[in-house]
Design a protein around this motif. Structure first.
Motif, PDB file in Angstrom:
ATOM      1  N   LEU A   1      46.774  46.695  42.642  1.00 51.91           N
ATOM      2  CA  LEU A   1      46.955  45.256  42.874  1.00 51.91           C
ATOM      3  C   LEU A   1      47.458  44.558  41.615  1.00 51.91           C
ATOM      4  CD1 LEU A   1      46.534  42.681  44.552  1.00 51.91           C
ATOM      5  CD2 LEU A   1      44.155  42.652  43.782  1.00 51.91           C
ATOM      6  N   PHE A   2      46.838  44.881  40.473  1.00 54.10           N
ATOM      7  CA  PHE A   2      47.251  44.216  39.234  1.00 54.10           C
ATOM      8  C   PHE A   2      48.636  44.678  38.777  1.00 54.10           C
ATOM      9  CE2 PHE A   2      42.661  43.318  38.734  1.00 54.10           C
ATOM     10  CZ  PHE A   2      42.756  41.954  38.502  1.00 54.10           C
ATOM     11  N   THR A   3      49.021  45.914  39.135  1.00 54.11           N
ATOM     12  CA  THR A   3      50.378  46.369  38.803  1.00 54.11           C
ATOM     13  C   THR A   3      51.420  45.510  39.510  1.00 54.11           C
ATOM     14  OG1 THR A   3      49.596  48.631  38.484  1.00 54.11           O
ATOM     15  CG2 THR A   3      51.947  48.335  38.859  1.00 54.11           C
ATOM     16  N   ILE A   4      51.123  45.158  40.771  1.00 55.89           N
ATOM     17  CA  ILE A   4      52.035  44.280  41.510  1.00 55.89           C
ATOM     18  C   ILE A   4      52.091  42.901  40.876  1.00 55.89           C
ATOM     19  CG2 ILE A   4      52.411  43.137  43.738  1.00 55.89           C
ATOM     20  CD1 ILE A   4      51.138  45.558  45.072  1.00 55.89           C
ATOM     21  N   LEU A   5      50.910  42.429  40.411  1.00 59.13           N
ATOM     22  CA  LEU A   5      50.835  41.058  39.898  1.00 59.13           C
ATOM     23  C   LEU A   5      51.382  40.914  38.475  1.00 59.13           C
ATOM     24  CD1 LEU A   5      47.257  40.071  41.185  1.00 59.13           C
ATOM     25  CD2 LEU A   5      49.465  39.329  42.101  1.00 59.13           C
TER      26      LEU A   5
ATOM     27  N   PRO B   1      50.088  44.654  29.826  1.00 59.70           N
ATOM     28  CA  PRO B   1      49.601  43.580  30.711  1.00 59.70           C
ATOM     29  C   PRO B   1      48.608  44.085  31.758  1.00 59.70           C
ATOM     30  CG  PRO B   1      51.971  43.398  30.390  1.00 59.70           C
ATOM     31  CD  PRO B   1      51.560  44.700  29.776  1.00 59.70           C
ATOM     32  N   LEU B   2      48.814  45.309  32.252  1.00 63.80           N
ATOM     33  CA  LEU B   2      47.888  45.869  33.232  1.00 63.80           C
ATOM     34  C   LEU B   2      46.513  46.106  32.600  1.00 63.80           C
ATOM     35  CD1 LEU B   2      47.208  47.130  35.965  1.00 63.80           C
ATOM     36  CD2 LEU B   2      48.156  49.292  35.125  1.00 63.80           C
ATOM     37  N   LYS B   3      46.497  46.681  31.400  1.00 59.72           N
ATOM     38  CA  LYS B   3      45.219  46.929  30.726  1.00 59.72           C
ATOM     39  C   LYS B   3      44.498  45.610  30.441  1.00 59.72           C
ATOM     40  CE  LYS B   3      47.034  49.551  27.442  1.00 59.72           C
ATOM     41  NZ  LYS B   3      47.131  50.463  26.277  1.00 59.72           N
ATOM     42  N   LEU B   4      45.249  44.625  29.984  1.00 60.38           N
ATOM     43  CA  LEU B   4      44.650  43.324  29.668  1.00 60.38           C
ATOM     44  C   LEU B   4      44.068  42.673  30.921  1.00 60.38           C
ATOM     45  CD1 LEU B   4      44.194  41.205  27.453  1.00 60.38           C
ATOM     46  CD2 LEU B   4      46.440  40.246  28.016  1.00 60.38           C
ATOM     47  N   ALA B   5      44.812  42.734  32.018  1.00 60.34           N
ATOM     48  CA  ALA B   5      44.338  42.110  33.262  1.00 60.34           C
ATOM     49  C   ALA B   5      43.073  42.793  33.765  1.00 60.34           C
ATOM     50  CB  ALA B   5      45.438  42.188  34.317  1.00 60.34           C
ATOM     51  N   LEU B   6      43.007  44.115  33.690  1.00 61.55           N
ATOM     52  CA  LEU B   6      41.816  44.831  34.144  1.00 61.55           C
ATOM     53  C   LEU B   6      40.609  44.484  33.285  1.00 61.55           C
ATOM     54  CD1 LEU B   6      43.364  48.342  34.909  1.00 61.55           C
ATOM     55  CD2 LEU B   6      42.400  46.740  36.563  1.00 61.55           C
ATOM     56  N   LEU B   7      40.810  44.400  31.987  1.00 66.05           N
ATOM     57  CA  LEU B   7      39.698  44.044  31.100  1.00 66.05           C
ATOM     58  C   LEU B   7      39.212  42.622  31.360  1.00 66.05           C
ATOM     59  CD1 LEU B   7      40.503  45.476  27.536  1.00 66.05           C
ATOM     60  CD2 LEU B   7      38.550  46.000  28.985  1.00 66.05           C
TER      61      LEU B   7
END
Length: 265
Positions: free
Chosen positions: A119-123, A129-135
């Motif tokens: 989901l975050f990869t799409i966003l 950016p993916l690592k930051l969003a997950l954290l």
């Protein structure tokens, strides 16, 4: 003799001991843990000597300092974004209209991270950016829960006192809800920021671009280098202890009143 008498107080309930005695107790427990480790019946576990011998190799040849720096910058950025978002959302619970949204955000702590990367990869895309969003997501759902509870549990007499001083309702929010919970906000941040260090290796394992200490841990785990794994984990533990001490120091500087009524300071 005086020290032994004071140490005896540690075996009685609700006794207050000095910081010197607490340091002696902590050293005693640390030595006990080391003895248990050295005499562990599990031969596969590395000894303390193996672990400390792994540090030079990790630091000098495998870039532990560089990977720690990469992870630390990512972690600080995630904590900053999560704090701004979580405190803003938590204080927004003063508006009944937004309470269901805040409750929904807090329920996100029941979600596992499996599936969220897609989901975050799409966003936000892949990589950093993916690592930051997950954290940010992982820290925020817990921080919002803690802080929203603190806001909900503010005693009514604090609101009544502010209103008797003829403050407007928005002034009451600022004085009672925001300024009145600064000490608990620091505590909430200290407790939930540790989740970031737990998530960091997993997040950096999901996306290994730019490396990081999580990617290093996974590489060491793949080759079953247990001494190196323990060395990296001890390094993260030391950073976490330093972080806790910094939050404690910050609370004493910013909110000294929070310690006035405590039995154990």
């Amino acid at each position: 003799m005086q020290v032994l008498r004071t140490l005896g107080q540690a075996f009685l309930p609700n006794r207050v001991v000095s910081s010197r005695v607490m340091a002696i107790i902590a050293i005693g427990w640390t030595m006990t843990a080391l003895l248990v480790w050295v005499n562990s019946p599990f031969e596969v576990l590395p000894t303390p000597g193996d672990v400390f011998a792994a540090f030079p190799e990790l630091w000098m040849n495998q870039g532990l300092s560089r990977e720690l720096g990469t992870s630390f910058v990512l972690y600080i950025e995630a904590i900053a974004i999560a704090s701004i978002f979580s405190f803003g959302v938590s204080y927004a619970t003063v508006l009944p209209l937004l309470r269901p949204i805040v409750a929904a955000v807090s329920k996100g702590r029941f979600l596992g991270l499996i599936g969220l990367p897609f989901l975050f990869t799409i966003l936000v895309g892949t990589g950093r950016p993916l690592k930051l969003a997950l954290l940010v997501c992982g820290i925020s759902v817990f921080l919002v829960t803690t802080m929203a509870d603190e806001v909900a549990n503010i005693a009514r007499d604090r609101f009544d006192l502010a209103r008797t001083l003829r403050m407007s309702e928005w002034r009451v929010v600022w004085e009672v809800v925001v300024l009145g919970t600064v000490d608990r906000a620091i505590d909430a941040l200290r407790q939930n920021a540790a989740i970031g260090w737990m998530m960091l290796p997993m997040v950096e394992g999901i996306s290994r671009t730019q490396g990081g200490v999580g990617a290093m841990l996974l590489d060491q785990n793949k080759h079953f280098h247990l001494a190196s794994i323990f060395a990296v984990q001890l390094t993260l533990l030391a950073i976490g202890l330093g972080q806790d001490a910094c939050f404690g120091f910050m609370k004493r500087i910013v909110c000294p009143y929070a310690f006035f009524t405590l039995e154990r300071r």
